[in-house]
Design a protein around this motif. Structure first.
Motif, PDB file in Angstrom:
ATOM      1  N   TYR A 279       0.828  -1.201   0.000  1.00  0.00           N
ATOM      2  CA  TYR A 279       0.000   0.000   0.000  1.00  0.00           C
ATOM      3  C   TYR A 279       0.866   1.256   0.000  1.00  0.00           C
ATOM      4  O   TYR A 279       0.585   2.229  -0.712  1.00  0.00           O
ATOM      5  CB  TYR A 279      -0.921   0.009   1.218  1.00  0.00           C
ATOM      6  N   LEU A 280       1.943   1.238   0.798  1.00  0.00           N
ATOM      7  CA  LEU A 280       2.825   2.402   0.858  1.00  0.00           C
ATOM      8  C   LEU A 280       3.502   2.652  -0.489  1.00  0.00           C
ATOM      9  O   LEU A 280       3.674   3.801  -0.918  1.00  0.00           O
ATOM     10  CB  LEU A 280       3.887   2.197   1.941  1.00  0.00           C
ATOM     11  N   GLN A 281       3.900   1.573  -1.158  1.00  0.00           N
ATOM     12  CA  GLN A 281       4.565   1.736  -2.457  1.00  0.00           C
ATOM     13  C   GLN A 281       3.623   2.315  -3.499  1.00  0.00           C
ATOM     14  O   GLN A 281       4.016   3.163  -4.311  1.00  0.00           O
ATOM     15  CB  GLN A 281       5.119   0.379  -2.900  1.00  0.00           C
ATOM     16  N   ALA A 285       4.101   6.005  -5.149  1.00  0.00           N
ATOM     17  CA  ALA A 285       4.076   6.210  -6.599  1.00  0.00           C
ATOM     18  C   ALA A 285       3.061   7.276  -6.973  1.00  0.00           C
ATOM     19  O   ALA A 285       3.325   8.128  -7.832  1.00  0.00           O
ATOM     20  CB  ALA A 285       3.747   4.887  -7.295  1.00  0.00           C
ATOM     21  N   ALA A 286       1.908   7.243  -6.303  1.00  0.00           N
ATOM     22  CA  ALA A 286       0.889   8.258  -6.580  1.00  0.00           C
ATOM     23  C   ALA A 286       1.367   9.644  -6.178  1.00  0.00           C
ATOM     24  O   ALA A 286       1.077  10.646  -6.850  1.00  0.00           O
ATOM     25  CB  ALA A 286      -0.401   7.905  -5.842  1.00  0.00           C
ATOM     26  N   GLU A 414      -3.413  -3.269 -14.131  1.00  0.00           N
ATOM     27  CA  GLU A 414      -2.888  -2.693 -15.373  1.00  0.00           C
ATOM     28  C   GLU A 414      -2.994  -1.167 -15.355  1.00  0.00           C
ATOM     29  O   GLU A 414      -2.064  -0.470 -15.794  1.00  0.00           O
ATOM     30  CB  GLU A 414      -3.659  -3.262 -16.563  1.00  0.00           C
ATOM     31  N   HIS A 415      -4.118  -0.659 -14.847  1.00  0.00           N
ATOM     32  CA  HIS A 415      -4.277   0.797 -14.766  1.00  0.00           C
ATOM     33  C   HIS A 415      -3.187   1.414 -13.874  1.00  0.00           C
ATOM     34  O   HIS A 415      -2.577   2.431 -14.232  1.00  0.00           O
ATOM     35  CB  HIS A 415      -5.652   1.154 -14.199  1.00  0.00           C
ATOM     36  N   GLY A 421       3.560   2.877 -12.543  1.00  0.00           N
ATOM     37  CA  GLY A 421       4.735   2.015 -12.648  1.00  0.00           C
ATOM     38  C   GLY A 421       4.887   1.054 -11.494  1.00  0.00           C
ATOM     39  O   GLY A 421       5.981   0.507 -11.283  1.00  0.00           O
ATOM     40  N   VAL A 422       3.841   0.827 -10.729  1.00  0.00           N
ATOM     41  CA  VAL A 422       3.883  -0.065  -9.572  1.00  0.00           C
ATOM     42  C   VAL A 422       2.817  -1.143  -9.757  1.00  0.00           C
ATOM     43  O   VAL A 422       1.711  -0.865 -10.222  1.00  0.00           O
ATOM     44  CB  VAL A 422       3.614   0.698  -8.257  1.00  0.00           C
ATOM     45  N   SER A 423       3.154  -2.379  -9.382  1.00  0.00           N
ATOM     46  CA  SER A 423       2.187  -3.474  -9.473  1.00  0.00           C
ATOM     47  C   SER A 423       1.484  -3.672  -8.139  1.00  0.00           C
ATOM     48  O   SER A 423       2.111  -3.581  -7.075  1.00  0.00           O
ATOM     49  CB  SER A 423       2.885  -4.780  -9.875  1.00  0.00           C
TER      50      SER A 423
END
Length: 581
Positions: A279-281, A285-286, A414-415, A421-423
């Motif tokens: 969640y933090l990653q 990224a956001a 995918e969105h 750029g994070v899965s």
């Protein structure tokens, strides 16, 4: 030195900031584990009628927990050793009431406490009979997939608290997709999981070997690993099975409780840290992407919201198709059963006719009574023996809904990947439907066409014709009442499918809401998020190093030095009041 309490406080604060309420049960479970003394919760999970309460009653040597043919356990019930027999009922408002053991059913039984109207939080029982297991606390959970959805909800919500898990599965219906889903969910919360195949007396020794082979292959195919599997029966002649369970599971847990407690605590902590880090990653990224990337994701999520009616329609269409086909599915598979029953009723009736040397009105009355008994007996057997077949449409509906949810989550992934750029970490959706119970066998049939004029028909002349007519009528009643039975099962299966559909819809909406919370992060939060990620990654590394060190110690046959949580590089382990990771 890293304090466990400090890390948990940090994760709890982050969960509040990011509005991740779904982490709170795991946080609470970690706190409870660290503050436990040397005891271990052994929680018993399983589907309705899997034999959980019967197993625990057998361990205690008395009928403490109510059992029956309808779902009974409505709240969490804990059983542990105490020098005196004692039962406390803890209510949601904080009240505690001491009651006799015999009155437990008034609080944990679905009949006496429907929907937990009495607002019971838990029932705690102390029994002198549990002295051999004094370091363990047994937990009876509501049956998963019972006829009451709130029972399933209570059991699933309690999952993060589990220490060691015993998953009860009836030997005659081993390892369904829902059992595998439960095992998969439990793997996130504890490394101590065993499979208990109850009602082993229903199988021969050869059949038990076949079931064991099947279960082992299923587990290996699912996770490329195996779990300990034990057969169990409460019948006295199978006492050797209880001895095997005690010697190979319960007593080793007691002897190695400090090591086991530390292993469970680390497992829970690693699972919590891993989910929090993901969640933090996503949040980082956001927060660090340019506004155009965030806007692109907002638009994708907004589109998913606008098109959610399409997903909802897809879910409901799947449910409708499975429900609509359930009756035809059952009737097609009941054709051999129908033919066998029609042969049986014909043979049995031919054997009865010579004994019924009666006038026609009395003959018809005796025939109706005999037919009623025959159909109720035989249809009850069919309902019991064919229940897996009757429930199959429910299981297929669950699989279809799960695939639709995973496809939806993959689309969201995918969105996020395209924009940030994070899965996303794959989510294991849990859909737990009410397990349909057998419908009552209500036999309905009409009298033979000549019953109204039976008083005027001479039996001497027409007996052979009347017997042939009754044989034809009896065969038709078999077909008609089998169809009634299948319709009753179809109605119950449909209710379960509708429940699954509602759960799937809610979980899809929850996924969207969680992503929108992550997207709300801005660049002002970047340093805060990076610091939290570094901190949690360091703790995770330390725990993994400690786990490897412990595994080496155990493999060399040396006893671990630390009673609760084992030392890790750069940390100090103290008692729970100052416990460290």
């Amino acid at each position: 030195m890293v304090q466990a309490g400090d890390i948990l406080d940090r994760i709890s604060k982050l969960a509040l900031e990011l509005k991740l309420a779904n982490l709170q049960p795991q946080i609470a479970a970690c706190r409870n584990q660290f503050h436990a003394c040397n005891g271990i919760d052994v929680a018993v999970f399983g589907r309705f009628k899997a034999g959980k309460s019967s197993f625990l009653n057998h361990l205690t040597g008395q009928a403490v927990l109510p059992i029956g043919v309808v779902p009974l356990t409505a709240v969490i019930t804990r059983l542990r050793y105490g020098p005196d027999e004692r039962t406390e009922v803890r209510f949601l408002d904080g009240r505690v009431e001491t009651v006799p053991v015999k009155d437990i059913g008034l609080f944990v039984g679905e009949n006496e406490n429907p929907g937990n109207r009495k607002q019971v939080a838990a029932v705690e029982v102390e029994l002198p009979e549990l002295k051999p297991f004094a370091s363990l606390q047994f937990v009876d959970t509501p049956g998963l997939g019972s006829a009451f959805a709130h029972n399933t909800e209570v059991a699933l919500n309690w999952l993060p608290n589990v220490g060691a898990a015993v998953v009860a599965v009836s030997s005659d219906a081993p390892l369904s997709e829902r059992d595998l889903a439960l095992l998969d969910e439990l793997r996130q919360h504890t490394p101590k999981i065993v499979l208990l195949l109850t009602k082993a007396d229903l199988l021969t020794e050869t059949q038990r070997a076949e079931v064991l082979s099947f279960v082992t292959q299923q587990l290996r195919r699912k996770w490329e690993t195996e779990l300990p599997v034990f057969f169990y029966s409460i019948r006295p002649e199978f006492s050797v099975l209880r001895t095997e369970l005690e010697q190979n599971l319960l007593f080793p847990l007691i002897r190695n409780r400090s090591e086991a407690a530390g292993q469970i605590a680390r497992h829970k902590f690693l699972s919590l840290i891993g989910q929090t880090l993901n969640y933090l990653q996503v949040a980082l990224a956001a927060a660090t992407q340019v506004e155009s990337a965030r806007q692109a994701l907002r638009e994708k999520l907004a589109k998913e919201h606008r098109q959610f009616d399409l997903l909802r329609s897809e879910l409901h269409l799947l449910a409708h198709e499975c429900s609509a086909k359930a009756l035809d599915w059952s009737l097609a598979r009941l054709e051999p059963t129908q033919e066998a029953l029609q042969l049986k009723i014909t043979d049995d009736l031919r054997g009865e006719f010579p004994r019924w040397r009666l006038r026609l009105p009395t003959l018809l009355k005796v025939w109706r009574e005999w037919l009623d008994v025959f159909l109720k007996r035989e249809l009850s057997i069919v309902s019991r023996e064919q229940q897996i077949m009757f429930r199959e449409p429910l299981h297929r509906a669950r699989q279809h809904l799960m695939r639709t949810l995973r496809a939806f989550h993959d689309r969201l992934t995918e969105h996020v990947k395209a924009a940030l750029g994070v899965s996303l970490t794959p989510r294991e959706f849990i859909l737990e439907a009410p397990e349909p119970s057998a419908p009552p066998v209500n036999v309905g049939f009409v009298d033979a066409a000549f019953s109204l004029i039976s008083f005027a028909i001479p039996m001497t002349l027409f007996r052979s014709w009347i017997e042939r007519s009754l044989l034809r009528k009896s065969c038709w009643e078999v077909e008609k009442n089998l169809s009634r039975l299948a319709s009753g099962w179809r109605d119950r299966v449909t209710a379960g499918i509708n429940e699954l559909t509602s759960q799937a819809e809610k979980q899809a909406l929850d996924e969207l809401a969680a992503l929108e919370q992550m997207l709300a992060q801005t660049n002002t939060n970047e340093l805060h998020l990076r610091e939290a990620i570094r901190e949690l990654e360091a703790v995770r590394t330390q725990i993994k190093i400690a786990r490897l060190a412990l595994a080496k110690i155990v493999s060399e046959g040396r006893a671990p030095r630390v009673p609760f949580l084992h030392e890790m590089p750069g940390t100090r382990i103290t008692r729970p009041s100052d416990s460290t990771i």
